[in-house]
Write a protein that holds these residues in place. Structure first.
Motif, PDB file in Angstrom:
ATOM      1  N   LEU A 236      38.250  55.979  49.120  1.00 15.82           N
ATOM      2  CA  LEU A 236      38.843  56.346  47.823  1.00 15.82           C
ATOM      3  C   LEU A 236      39.942  55.374  47.420  1.00 15.82           C
ATOM      4  N   GLU A 237      40.711  54.911  48.428  1.00 17.03           N
ATOM      5  CA  GLU A 237      41.752  53.922  48.116  1.00 17.03           C
ATOM      6  C   GLU A 237      41.133  52.638  47.554  1.00 17.03           C
ATOM      7  N   LYS A 238      40.011  52.218  48.151  1.00 13.69           N
ATOM      8  CA  LYS A 238      39.332  51.032  47.641  1.00 13.69           C
ATOM      9  C   LYS A 238      38.806  51.258  46.223  1.00 13.69           C
ATOM     10  N   VAL A 239      38.270  52.487  46.004  1.00 12.77           N
ATOM     11  CA  VAL A 239      37.783  52.820  44.651  1.00 12.77           C
ATOM     12  C   VAL A 239      38.924  52.741  43.650  1.00 12.77           C
ATOM     13  N   LEU A 240      40.109  53.292  44.044  1.00 12.76           N
ATOM     14  CA  LEU A 240      41.261  53.268  43.156  1.00 12.76           C
ATOM     15  C   LEU A 240      41.708  51.839  42.852  1.00 12.76           C
ATOM     16  N   ASP A 241      41.731  50.991  43.881  1.00 14.56           N
ATOM     17  CA  ASP A 241      42.122  49.590  43.666  1.00 14.56           C
ATOM     18  C   ASP A 241      41.147  48.881  42.724  1.00 14.56           C
ATOM     19  N   SER A 242      39.852  49.125  42.976  1.00 17.98           N
ATOM     20  CA  SER A 242      38.855  48.490  42.114  1.00 17.98           C
ATOM     21  C   SER A 242      38.949  48.995  40.674  1.00 17.98           C
ATOM     22  N   ALA A 243      39.196  50.304  40.518  1.00 15.01           N
ATOM     23  CA  ALA A 243      39.314  50.877  39.179  1.00 15.01           C
ATOM     24  C   ALA A 243      40.525  50.302  38.454  1.00 15.01           C
ATOM     25  N   ARG A 244      41.642  50.164  39.170  1.00 15.56           N
ATOM     26  CA  ARG A 244      42.838  49.581  38.555  1.00 15.56           C
ATOM     27  C   ARG A 244      42.584  48.127  38.132  1.00 15.56           C
ATOM     28  N   ALA A 245      41.888  47.389  38.984  1.00 20.59           N
ATOM     29  CA  ALA A 245      41.587  45.999  38.649  1.00 20.59           C
ATOM     30  C   ALA A 245      40.677  45.934  37.423  1.00 20.59           C
ATOM     31  N   ALA A 246      39.682  46.851  37.378  1.00 19.80           N
ATOM     32  CA  ALA A 246      38.784  46.876  36.223  1.00 19.80           C
ATOM     33  C   ALA A 246      39.552  47.244  34.961  1.00 19.80           C
ATOM     34  N   HIS A 247      40.486  48.196  35.102  1.00 11.41           N
ATOM     35  CA  HIS A 247      41.298  48.596  33.943  1.00 11.41           C
ATOM     36  C   HIS A 247      42.140  47.419  33.434  1.00 11.41           C
ATOM     37  N   THR A 248      42.705  46.661  34.374  1.00 14.03           N
ATOM     38  CA  THR A 248      43.502  45.489  33.979  1.00 14.03           C
ATOM     39  C   THR A 248      42.654  44.471  33.223  1.00 14.03           C
ATOM     40  N   GLU A 249      41.445  44.237  33.733  1.00 11.77           N
ATOM     41  CA  GLU A 249      40.561  43.278  33.060  1.00 11.77           C
ATOM     42  C   GLU A 249      40.134  43.785  31.679  1.00 11.77           C
ATOM     43  N   LEU A 250      39.885  45.095  31.596  1.00 13.15           N
ATOM     44  CA  LEU A 250      39.518  45.662  30.293  1.00 13.15           C
ATOM     45  C   LEU A 250      40.662  45.513  29.298  1.00 13.15           C
ATOM     46  N   ARG A 251      41.896  45.698  29.777  1.00  7.88           N
ATOM     47  CA  ARG A 251      43.050  45.518  28.894  1.00  7.88           C
ATOM     48  C   ARG A 251      43.143  44.062  28.440  1.00  7.88           C
ATOM     49  N   ARG A 252      42.903  43.131  29.337  1.00  6.20           N
ATOM     50  CA  ARG A 252      42.891  41.710  28.957  1.00  6.20           C
ATOM     51  C   ARG A 252      41.806  41.438  27.926  1.00  6.20           C
ATOM     52  N   LEU A 253      40.635  42.060  28.149  1.00  3.87           N
ATOM     53  CA  LEU A 253      39.531  41.875  27.198  1.00  3.87           C
ATOM     54  C   LEU A 253      39.902  42.415  25.819  1.00  3.87           C
ATOM     55  N   PHE A 254      40.496  43.589  25.789  1.00  2.00           N
ATOM     56  CA  PHE A 254      40.902  44.195  24.520  1.00  2.00           C
ATOM     57  C   PHE A 254      41.911  43.315  23.795  1.00  2.00           C
ATOM     58  N   ASP A 255      42.926  42.853  24.533  1.00  2.00           N
ATOM     59  CA  ASP A 255      43.958  42.005  23.922  1.00  2.00           C
ATOM     60  C   ASP A 255      43.368  40.693  23.423  1.00  2.00           C
ATOM     61  N   MET A 256      42.414  40.138  24.183  1.00  2.00           N
ATOM     62  CA  MET A 256      41.840  38.867  23.790  1.00  2.00           C
ATOM     63  C   MET A 256      41.034  38.998  22.501  1.00  2.00           C
ATOM     64  N   ILE A 257      40.219  40.052  22.415  1.00  2.00           N
ATOM     65  CA  ILE A 257      39.384  40.243  21.224  1.00  2.00           C
ATOM     66  C   ILE A 257      40.230  40.515  19.991  1.00  2.00           C
ATOM     67  N   ASN A 258      41.314  41.257  20.184  1.00  2.00           N
ATOM     68  CA  ASN A 258      42.120  41.667  19.031  1.00  2.00           C
ATOM     69  C   ASN A 258      43.283  40.733  18.749  1.00  2.00           C
ATOM     70  N   ARG A 259      43.429  39.661  19.523  1.00  2.00           N
ATOM     71  CA  ARG A 259      44.511  38.723  19.256  1.00  2.00           C
ATOM     72  C   ARG A 259      44.275  38.033  17.916  1.00  2.00           C
ATOM     73  N   GLY A 260      45.254  38.065  17.084  1.00  2.00           N
ATOM     74  CA  GLY A 260      45.140  37.446  15.764  1.00  2.00           C
ATOM     75  C   GLY A 260      44.484  38.331  14.732  1.00  2.00           C
ATOM     76  N   THR A 261      44.010  39.522  15.145  1.00  2.00           N
ATOM     77  CA  THR A 261      43.362  40.403  14.182  1.00  2.00           C
ATOM     78  C   THR A 261      44.321  40.885  13.124  1.00  2.00           C
ATOM     79  N   ALA A 262      45.563  41.112  13.509  1.00  2.00           N
ATOM     80  CA  ALA A 262      46.545  41.590  12.529  1.00  2.00           C
ATOM     81  C   ALA A 262      46.728  40.600  11.401  1.00  2.00           C
ATOM     82  N   ALA A 263      46.622  39.302  11.746  1.00  4.86           N
ATOM     83  CA  ALA A 263      46.802  38.289  10.709  1.00  4.86           C
ATOM     84  C   ALA A 263      45.531  38.083   9.902  1.00  4.86           C
TER      85      ALA A 263
END
Length: 425
Positions: A236-263
């Motif tokens: 379960l600890e490994k699952v949690l670590d992997s999930a956190r890493a996936a969440h971090t990458e998803l956040r990077r993906l979200f920020d990358m796609i939406n960067r400059g969208t406001a402008a």
């Protein structure tokens, strides 16, 4: 200048007619008297009816020609106004009167040529003598002047058409510069987005790997927990670590796609209506935007809704009306609210294209007025516009104006659209 003329009824025509009459009619009054001045008056008055009641312009030119022939006048100075009339007709007269008035202008030029060549009372004593011409000389003069008159009238008529076509369908130099600037910005934004999607694709591969690891560790933990609970906790600890890493990458993906969208995708405002008008002119719809009253701040949601209503209304005008239709957006800033009018003359343009008996436009009938009163304009696009207006406490009505076109009227109370109401809520 041309935009100013298009947005005003009668005033430009009246000013031009007065100038032609005062200048040319005054010369005719001095040289030949009141009769010649009346001929110049008929030609000057024809300028009044270039855009509306265009058949009267043809009639007045014919009256001027009849005055010259009936009274055996010398060529009148008012005839100089005929080439100018051809230019104005080519630019502003509706079909089919643009062509009809062109032919009448040609006829006016031929009358001038014939009057010079064959008028038996030509007397140039004011220049020091009498001109004597034989029949052959008169025919040569008539043919020469006729060709010159036809060429000059045709050239100015074509120039008038080119001017209005360039303005309405191509746009002014300013319009093109704004359009090119917008295209350049879009090209830059598209290039940036392409690079972002390349990076996003790489991040997406990492996310897929992390999620695969989550699934694998979760399945292994299920089996391990059955025989060894401690191994299950470690899984379960490994699952949690992997999930956190996936969440971090998803956040990077979200920020990358939406960067400059406001402008690049900032919601449009009413300040962008001039750019919208330019874009509409680029696709053939002549749009004017006018503001009346003292402007006040609008909340962002309401301003976007108003912009969308105007945009959809103009799209409807473009889609359902013939070429040459004009649209006017009028925004009235009132003490207790805001009124938006989108008016077009599509029905008028369509009716002008149909010639009735005698070559005149099809007349209006009582049935037209009755149909206008009873007709209920509806459609999914209009329903969406009405719902947008009602969501901010406003109302929207669409009405056919007999013989002219359609008018979309939207009213908004200040309590529903002003920035202060947004702050209060």
């Amino acid at each position: 200048m041309i935009r100013w003329i298009q947005r005003r009824n009668w005033l430009p025509e009246a000013a031009l007619a007065a100038f032609v009459f005062l200048l040319l009619g005054g010369l005719d009054l001095i040289t030949q008297g009141a009769t010649a001045m009346f001929g110049s008056f008929a030609i000057a008055a024809s300028f009044l009816f270039v855009r509306k009641l265009s058949y009267l312009a043809s009639l007045l030119v014919l009256i001027a020609a009849a005055i010259q022939i009936s009274f055996s006048l010398l060529p009148i100075f008012g005839s100089i106004g005929i080439p100018l009339l051809a230019f104005v007709v080519g630019a502003f007269s509706p079909k089919p009167w643009r062509e009809i008035n062109f032919v009448v202008s040609i006829f006016g030029g031929l009358v001038f040529a014939a009057n010079v060549a064959f008028n038996p009372t030509i007397n140039l004593a004011i220049f020091g003598g009498v001109v004597q011409l034989d029949d052959v000389g008169r025919v040569v003069i008539f043919i020469t002047l006729s060709l010159l008159a036809i060429s000059l009238v045709s050239l100015l008529w074509i120039l008038g058409q080119l001017l209005i076509t360039r303005l309405v369908h191509v746009g002014t130099e300013f319009d093109r510069l704004v359009y090119e600037e917008k295209q350049l910005k879009l090209s830059v934004e598209l290039a940036e987005q392409s690079k972002r999607f390349e990076i996003a694709r790489d991040i997406n591969e990492t996310v897929v790997q992390k999620l695969s690891s989550v699934i694998t560790n979760a399945e292994g933990g299920i089996y391990a927990a059955k025989s060894n609970p401690e191994a299950g906790f470690r899984a379960l600890e490994k699952v949690l670590d992997s999930a956190r890493a996936a969440h971090t990458e998803l956040r990077r993906l979200f920020d990358m796609i939406n960067r400059g969208t406001a402008a690049s995708t900032a919601p449009p405002t009413l300040a962008d209506l001039e750019n919208l008008a330019i874009s509409m002119r680029e696709i053939g719809l002549d749009v004017s935007v006018s503001n009346f009253g003292e402007r006040f701040a609008l909340n962002q949601s309401a301003e976007l809704a108003i912009y969308r209503i105007i945009f959809e209304a103009l799209q409807n005008v473009k889609q359902h009306n013939p070429a040459g239709t004009k649209a006017a957006v009028e925004i009235s800033w009132l003490e207790n609210g805001l009124q938006v009018l989108i008016k077009d003359n599509g029905v008028e343009i369509e009716r002008r294209a149909v010639v009735g008996p005698g070559g005149l436009p099809v007349p209006y009938e009582a049935k037209d007025d009755l149909d206008t009163l009873l007709e209920k304009v509806s459609g999914p696009g209009l329903t969406a516009m009405r719902e947008r207006a009602e969501s901010f406490g406003g109302s929207l009505e669409v009405q056919r104006v007999v013989g002219i076109g359609f008018t979309v009227s939207a009213m908004f109370p200040s309590s529903g659209v002003s920035a202060t109401s947004d702050t209060a809520s």
